[in-house]
Motif scaffolding. Structure first.
Motif: not given
Length: 196
Positions: A91-92, A96
């Motif tokens: 996922t994003d 991050k």
């Protein structure tokens, strides 16, 4: 010849009794050292350290990071050339975390080197306590070694899973016993030879 047989039998008996005590320690005594959610900690003064080499270790460390147990994670003993981002990013949010909070070292080849590599990383990323993630059979030896290298840091032990021997096949049980016996011998070596 008779004395040799007698000595061999005595040595084997001592080894079996010692290993039985080790199994009791691993499954009955040692679990009290595992991290409990009720423990109070400060995520700004903590770090997650994952020792590579076992199933589910990285995933457990990542889940601790996502849960806010710390704001930084160090993975020790990463195989050179292994792209962790490619392997674990889903996922994003994962991306991050990799950019801001996940670090890795690829020089360690064993647990002693893991402890040294982690202590070097902690020089520039100070922490008062760490969440040490490794397999259930590996944590007792890891605890012994990390306490030697990080005497002033509180260590919370975290395991990704625990075998349920009632549901395991005979082959899996034999595998676990083999791994536990190997760890037992390594502990004996560490305690009586390496750290003396």
């Amino acid at each position: 010849m008779y004395n040799y047989r007698k000595f061999s039998l005595l040595l084997f008996s001592i080894l079996i009794i010692s290993f039985s005590c080790w199994l009791f320690y691993i499954f009955k005594v040692f679990p009290k050292y595992y991290f409990k959610e009720s423990v109070i900690f400060n995520k700004n003064q903590s770090a997650i350290i994952v020792l590579t080499g076992g199933k589910g270790r990285f995933e457990k460390g990542l889940s601790l990071l996502k849960e806010g147990k710390s704001n930084k994670m160090f993975i020790s003993g990463v195989f050179p050339g292994l792209d962790l981002k490619k392997k674990y990013i889903n996922t994003d949010q994962d991306m991050k975390l990799f950019e801001c909070c996940i670090f890795n070292g690829n020089k360690a080849l064993n647990t002693i080197e893991n402890a040294y590599e982690s202590s070097e990383w902690l020089r520039t990323n100070p922490a008062k306590e760490i969440f040490l993630v490794s397999s259930y059979y590996h944590l007792p030896r890891s605890k012994l070694i990390f306490e030697k290298y990080l005497p002033d840091i509180k260590i919370h032990l975290v395991r990704p899973g625990y075998p349920n021997f009632k549901e395991e096949s005979i082959l899996n049980i034999l595998f676990h016993l083999k791994v536990l016996f190997t760890e037992f011998l390594k502990i004996v070596y560490l305690d009586f030879i390496k750290f003396r």
